[in-house]
Design an enzyme around this catalytic site. Structure first.
Site, PDB file in Angstrom:
ATOM      1  N   ARG A 119    -100.350 -13.346  60.354  1.00  0.00           N
ATOM      2  CA  ARG A 119     -99.377 -12.521  60.282  1.00  0.00           C
ATOM      3  C   ARG A 119     -99.031 -11.794  59.117  1.00  0.00           C
ATOM      4  NH1 ARG A 119     -95.414 -14.463  64.971  1.00  0.00           N
ATOM      5  NH2 ARG A 119     -94.660 -12.301  64.956  1.00  0.00           N
ATOM      6  N   ASP A 312     -90.319  -8.487  73.003  1.00  0.00           N
ATOM      7  CA  ASP A 312     -91.089  -9.806  73.240  1.00  0.00           C
ATOM      8  C   ASP A 312     -91.108  -9.624  74.935  1.00  0.00           C
ATOM      9  OD1 ASP A 312     -90.839 -10.632  70.740  1.00  0.00           O
ATOM     10  OD2 ASP A 312     -89.203 -11.884  71.010  1.00  0.00           O
TER      11      ASP A 312
HETATM   12  C1  S3P Z   1     -86.995 -12.263  66.258  1.00  0.00           C
HETATM   13  C2  S3P Z   1     -87.398 -11.140  65.695  1.00  0.00           C
HETATM   14  C3  S3P Z   1     -88.512 -10.204  66.516  1.00  0.00           C
HETATM   15  C4  S3P Z   1     -88.992 -10.853  67.880  1.00  0.00           C
HETATM   16  C5  S3P Z   1     -89.267 -12.427  67.442  1.00  0.00           C
HETATM   17  C6  S3P Z   1     -88.007 -13.176  67.167  1.00  0.00           C
HETATM   18  C7  S3P Z   1     -86.107 -12.998  65.507  1.00  0.00           C
HETATM   19  O1  S3P Z   1     -89.582 -10.136  65.768  1.00  0.00           O
HETATM   20  O2  S3P Z   1     -90.379 -10.295  68.078  1.00  0.00           O
HETATM   21  O3  S3P Z   1     -89.896 -13.218  68.856  1.00  0.00           O
HETATM   22  O4  S3P Z   1     -85.550 -14.027  65.747  1.00  0.00           O
HETATM   23  O5  S3P Z   1     -85.646 -12.275  64.716  1.00  0.00           O
HETATM   24  P1  S3P Z   1     -89.673  -8.966  64.683  1.00  0.00           P
HETATM   25  O6  S3P Z   1     -88.751  -8.942  63.474  1.00  0.00           O
HETATM   26  O7  S3P Z   1     -90.854  -9.156  63.836  1.00  0.00           O
HETATM   27  O8  S3P Z   1     -89.496  -7.668  65.331  1.00  0.00           O
END
Ligand code: S3P
Length: 425
Positions: A119, A312
């Site tokens: 990632r 999500d």
């Molecule tokens: C999250 C942010 C989101 C989400 C992840 C949890 C967080 O990701 O998809 O499951 O807790 O800040 P991204 O910041 O990559 O969009």
């Protein structure tokens, strides 16, 4: 896990605590002065990774399974860990914690599982680098493992190319330690739990439109935290209750923060029978009981500012769309490619295997609802949200659906299958 078609779902359930808030409770509790008590903490593998990382940095954290107590060491109380910090599968842990580690007076290495190692970490290394951080991708591929050498940081204004709460939060955490103010502007507003919680812990933080600004902090103060149920976990039951005949489900105590409630908007666009009964409370994080009943759904278009508010939930929304009349278009969701799996591929390939009419696009997918699916063997690529979404699909499909590697649901929803079984009749 083998899933078969069921007659219906009925009853009332509670779902585990919000994953995002649970992670942040550990981080803020560790940096605060005093004891932070957390009720409703998500005991999923991802949040346990956050606990083990901060324990490894000398924070005393008690977790008896029903309550977590963090005996905070203060903003400058972390210690160099004796080993590599292991974030497991958790993108939230590595990206948020990087912002904290970048400002410590020690060096550290951070690593995770095979998915984490694919990632992108450049999105957090870049803004932190502008603040003066020293973060290196050890394999020079922009991914973990990372080597972080703590430095004195300076505040920046960062225009984030992506709407990402993980990026925003990592930069804001670093901003607590920086010289001068730090601000982040996003293309669309992402979840704002960090902002709400930092304010609650005594930080000087403000939001104007899509820009959040934090001032350097001298101290954070411990708080009691009541974690609401995770709307991302509720989503599987919302979808199941809507698409499966003879169903009526009430999900209690679900967090409906407006930066997270996109699925509710999609339900109303699709014509769902859904009642959201807000529970009176003074918390910055609003909470509701949600009741869904079997509904005739119609397709809709999902894109733009809605995407970060339901990012999500897209895997399970795609399943819903297979049972909606007409076409559902999901666009502006290129971020799906860099989640726990490439979710455009995992959703489209597995739904195709189940006989759906679905095509991938560069930033999403187009689904023509046919009203049926057939059982298939599902390769969920160890992605918890894909495993749970295809369980919902399997409950409404002909024949058997085999969720291969279903144990990954423990990442965000231990007890998922037990909760589901409580509703089946
Ligand atoms: C999250 C942010 C989101 C989400 C992840 C949890 C967080 O990701 O998809 O499951 O807790 O800040 P991204 O910041 O990559 O969009």
């Amino acid at each position: 896990m083998i899933i078969k078609r069921i007659k219906g779902l009925s009853g009332e359930i509670s779902i585990p605590g919000d994953k995002s808030i649970s992670h942040r409770s550990i981080m803020l509790g560790s940096l605060a002065k005093g004891d932070t008590e957390v009720y409703g903490f998500l005991q999923g593998a991802d949040c346990l990774s956050s606990i083990s990382c901060f324990k490894a940095m000398g924070v005393d954290i008690e977790n008896d399974g029903s309550k977590v107590i963090i005996h905070g060491n203060g903003l400058y109380g972390l210690r160099k860990p004796s080993d590599i910090l292991d974030v497991g599968n958790s993108g939230t842990t590595i990206r948020l914690m990087s912002g904290i580690l970048a400002a410590q007076d020690f060096d550290v290495r951070v690593d995770g599982d095979a998915s984490i190692r694919k990632r992108p970490m450049g999105r957090i290394m870049n803004p932190l680098g502008l603040m003066g951080a020293d973060i290196r991708s050890i394999n020079d591929n922009g991914c973990a493992p990372l080597a972080i050498s703590g430095r004195k940081l300076k505040g920046i204004h960062y225009e984030s190319p992506v709407a990402s709460a993980q990026v925003k939060s990592g930069v804001l955490f670093a901003g607590l330690y920086a010289e001068g103010e730090t601000s982040v502007t996003e293309p669309y507003v992402s979840r704002n739990h960090t902002e709400l919680m930092l304010k609650d812990f005594g930080a000087d933080i403000r939001t104007v439109d899509k820009t959040v600004t934090v001032a350097p902090a001298k101290e954070l103060y411990a708080r009691r935290i009541d974690v609401p149920g995770d709307i991302s976990s509720a989503a599987y039951f919302i979808a199941a209750g809507l698409i499966i005949d003879n169903s009526c489900i009430t999900i209690k105590n679900v967090g409906i923060n407006p930066t997270r409630d996109g699925i509710l908007e999609v339900c109303s666009m699709m014509g769902a029978d859904i009642i959201v009964e807000e529970i009176n409370n003074d918390s910055a994080e609003p909470v509701a009981d949600i009741t869904v009943r079997t509904s005739s759904l119609r397709g809709c278009v999902i894109g733009g500012e809605l995407i970060p508010r339901l990012i999500d939930e897209i895997p399970v929304i795609a399943v819903m769309a297979c049972f909606a009349e007409g076409t559902t278009t999901i666009k502006d969701a290129g971020e799906l490619k860099v989640k726990e799996s490439n979710r455009i591929d995992t959703i489209v390939n597995n739904l195709k295997a189940m006989g759906a009419d679905i095509e991938a696009t560069d930033d999403g997918m187009i689904i023509n609802g046919k009203g049926d699916l057939k059982g298939a063997s599902i390769d969920c690529k160890a992605d918890h949200r894909v495993a749970m979404s295809f369980t919902v699909a399997g409950l409404n499909a002909d024949g058997e659906t085999d969720i291969v590697g279903s144990e990954c649901v423990d990442i965000s929803f231990p007890g998922f299958f037990d909760t589901l079984n409580m509703l089946v009749f």
